[in-house]
Scaffold this active site. Structure first.
Site, short mmCIF file in Angstrom:
data_model
loop_
_atom_site.label_atom_id
_atom_site.label_comp_id
_atom_site.label_asym_id
_atom_site.label_seq_id
_atom_site.Cartn_x
_atom_site.Cartn_y
_atom_site.Cartn_z
CG ASP A 1 -50.82 -2.44 -9.14
OD1 ASP A 1 -50.83 -2.25 -10.38
OD2 ASP A 1 -51.75 -2.99 -8.52
CE LYS B 1 -57.77 -3.07 -0.02
NZ LYS B 1 -56.81 -2.30 -0.80
#
Lengths: 83, 620
Positions: free
Chosen positions: B212, B119
């Site tokens: 989240d 990522k």
């Protein structure tokens, strides 16, 4: 996945599946059932058994339909067909 | 090629393929030359296709590389790495996706020979050194917990101006894709929720709050359905500034310097806890709230808090209690699950489950109880053996895949410069193949009335042939049948909005009736609503059911199919689509169908290819 959530990495491979889609439409004009078998199996991911149940035909017929339809599509996509 | 010729070829092919060697040659030799040549070529193709495994898999999987997720539908982010590029010890193999936080690549770690997900963080996130420091710390701690439901982070690296994260590669899909706007079975919901909470439990023990939790951050591994929670710690560095709020910076936030960058990613607020939405200090209990929102969504297919705008949503989060899951009667939600969800969704964090472990324990014991009940049901009713369950399970998958395939094809077509979905859909409905041409359309309908008293049915239902005058307590079903096949659409005309526009509710097709297709086979009976009763809105006085029965698919009405789910109770929420429907009905209702009322049913007839008819349902 909504359309908004899907973005495309534009690639050559995309063309292949578009051609398959076109060929499948052509097949549908001559032979709706066999094209449906391909649709359900390849695009739908259904097994032969499930397709037989959906289309109310025997599993053997599904197998035969699949063989013929796939052979014809292959011919169209590889350009080895007569027409 | 003519269909007749094709029929002939397929007949010979079918026979030939069932024979082998000499028998086949002998059989083919008996056919005329051109036919034999055609069939031989097809047999060749058949064998080659077999050898090459031509279209042997499933389209969506074969072409998965064509799809990339962009979970906040921003513009396509620029890709900073390309295939075969080397980043430290990693060789980029492919692009996996792109989201708000950056891009994700499939890569090979040449030192350890393992495949990883790489990522690369967006520039604006990685440029803040202090935030990155904290993120690095949290991410490391979380992944070092070594909990099987937490995505493992292998390395945190920086080369040049790129900050990247090498993690375990999970071959699967996010819960968002997995749900795909549909409801999941209770058992599956529990499986997923339990694993998410197990991950949270471990993280919370290490004093790490995810902040989240949402379906985009939960992956489901394809091979074994193991759940992996992603991005621990990352939320903190990417969350956005809560501008709609008090303007008061929370002490906690100020103290730890985690104020959000002005241009950071706009995330979804639907999963935010009340304290999060108010930018108050948060703790582990915010994750419990978000998990409950996710459970609610998995069960019902709907978000518990969703307003027209972000501010409306926040008001709901702060003030409204969501519709209890047990009120979706057709879903058979256990009361215990509703209790768990509602406890976890307490506005006041002190009234929620205080730890992930407590909620986990409750969910586990509910699951155990349901498993036992299923087992008892199974063993006590030999009439319904396991096979039914297996079929149900297998039916969900292909449907999902097909929709995925539709999206895939649509996008592939879009790259080819063709406007996608409608085209694809209309080519797939095969309007001419299935419907035989007739001079007039015929459709029969009848109304079944059930009286209700105190919310319970009483007396036997009876059938009336046509329009109906309601009495108090009447609820109805409407059934249809036609000797012809054709495209059937049933809409109810909903409340007129202040703008003067009428809203429509689509009743047929639905995702469950007729497998979501508007094409109704001849002589098949359709009943609306399928499982419950249609209630009459007393306030309105008159309600109308619009029946449209057509030789050809009607694009304006087919476009409503996305509303045919229970998600919006069939209410067409898109004003443009409502307008299109209104126009269509106004345009065609002039040429009204002829209604012939029989003893038990009414038969409608209209010349030509299209029948449009409003059934009036009136109140005394």
């Amino acid at each position: 996945m909504s359309l908004e959530e899907v973005a495309v990495v534009a690639r050559e491979q995309g063309a292949e599946i578009v051609r398959l889609d076109d060929a499948l439409n052509a097949l549908a004009k001559m032979d709706p059932r066999r094209s449906q078998v391909v649709e359900l199996r390849y695009f739908g991911g259904l097994s032969n058994e499930e397709i037989a149940r959906v289309l109310k035909i025997s599993e053997n017929t599904v197998t035969r339909d699949w063989n013929l339809a796939r052979a014809w599509l292959y011919q169209q996509l590889t350009g080895s067909g007569a027409n | 090629m003519t269909p007749e010729r094709w029929q002939e070829i397929s007949r010979v092919f079918k026979s030939a393929i069932s024979l082998d060697g000499e028998a086949r040659s002998a059989y083919l030799n008996r056919q005329d030359d051109s036919l034999r040549a055609e069939v031989e070529k097809l047999i060749d193709s058949h064998q080659q296709a077999d050898g090459e495994k031509f279209i042997d898999g499933v389209a969506a999987e074969d072409n998965a590389h064509l799809l990339v997720l962009d979970d906040d539908s921003r513009e396509e982010p620029s890709r900073r790495l390309s295939k075969d590029q080397q980043l430290g010890s990693y060789l980029v193999l492919d692009t996996l996706g792109a989201g708000g936080m950056g891009e994700v690549y499939l890569a090979r770690d040449s030192r350890l020979g393992r495949t990883v997900a790489l990522k690369v963080l967006a520039q604006d996130i990685s440029s803040d050194k202090r935030r990155m420091q904290r993120f690095r710390q949290e991410a490391k701690i979380a992944s070092s917990l070594n909990q099987p439901n937490i995505l493992t982070i292998f390395e945190f690296g920086e080369t040049g101006d790129l900050t990247f994260l090498a993690t375990e590669f999970v071959d699967g899909e996010t819960l968002r894709d997995y749900m795909h706007g549909k409801r999941l079975k209770i058992g599956e919901v529990l499986d997923i929720a339990i694993q998410v909470l197990a991950a949270l439990d471990a993280a919370h023990d290490a004093r790490i709050v995810h902040r989240d939790i949402k379906p985009e951050n939960v992956m489901i591994r394809r091979r074994d359905r193991v759940v992996k929670v992603l991005d621990f710690g990352l939320a903190k560095v990417t969350e956005r500034k809560s501008t709609m709020l008090t303007g008061q910076e929370s002490e906690l936030e100020a103290a730890t310097e985690f104020k959000t960058a002005p241009h950071s990613v706009m995330g979804t607020i639907n999963y935010m806890s009340p304290e999060q939405a108010q930018a108050q200090p948060i703790d582990e209990r915010t994750d419990i709230w978000s998990t409950a929102v996710m459970i609610y969504e998995m069960v019902s297919g709907m978000l518990p808090f969703k307003g027209a705008t972000d501010s409306h949503t926040i008001v709901q989060i702060l003030e409204k209690d969501p519709v209890p899951l047990t009120q979706f009667t057709q879903l058979k939600v256990p009361a215990e699950l509703q209790r768990i969800v509602s406890k976890a969704l307490s506005k006041n964090a002190d009234e929620r489950y205080q730890t992930a472990k407590d909620m986990l324990i409750d969910l586990r014991s509910l699951k155990k109880r349901l498993d036992v009940e299923t087992e008892i049901e199974r063993t006590s009713s030999p009439e319904t053996p396991r096979a039914t369950v297996a079929i149900e399970a297998s039916e969900r998958r292909p449907q999902k895949r097909r929709v995925l395939a539709i999206a895939l094809i649509a996008m592939a077509l879009a790259t080819a410069g063709i406007f996608a979905l409608n085209l694809w859909r209309s080519s797939r409905t095969r309007s001419n193949a299935a419907v035989a041409p007739v001079e007039q359309r015929t459709l029969t309908y009848w109304i079944t009335v059930q009286k209700f008293r105190d919310g319970k049915p009483y007396q036997n239902p009876f059938t009336v042939p046509g329009e109906i005058l309601f009495e108090t307590g009447y609820q109805i079903r409407v059934s249809f049948r036609s000797p012809q096949s054709g495209y059937l659409y049933v809409l109810s005309e909903g409340p007129r909005e202040a703008s003067g526009q009428t809203q429509f509710v689509t009743l047929f097709p639905s995702t469950t009736a007729n497998k979501g297709s508007s094409l109704l086979p001849a002589d098949q009976v359709v009943q609306i609503p399928e499982a419950s009763w249609f209630r009459f809105d007393r306030q309105q006085g008159t309600e109308r059911l619009w029946l449209v029965f057509s030789s050809d698919a009607v694009p304006e009405l087919d476009a409503l199919r996305e509303f045919a789910s229970t998600r919006t109770a069939g209410l067409v929420t898109d004003p443009a689509k409502n307008r299109a429907v209104q126009n269509f009905l106004t345009q065609h209702s002039a040429e009204q169908a002829k209604a012939e009322k029989g003893d038990a049913q009414t038969t409608l007839q209209a010349p030509g290819k299209l029948l449009v008819y409003p059934v009036k349902l009136e109140h005394h």
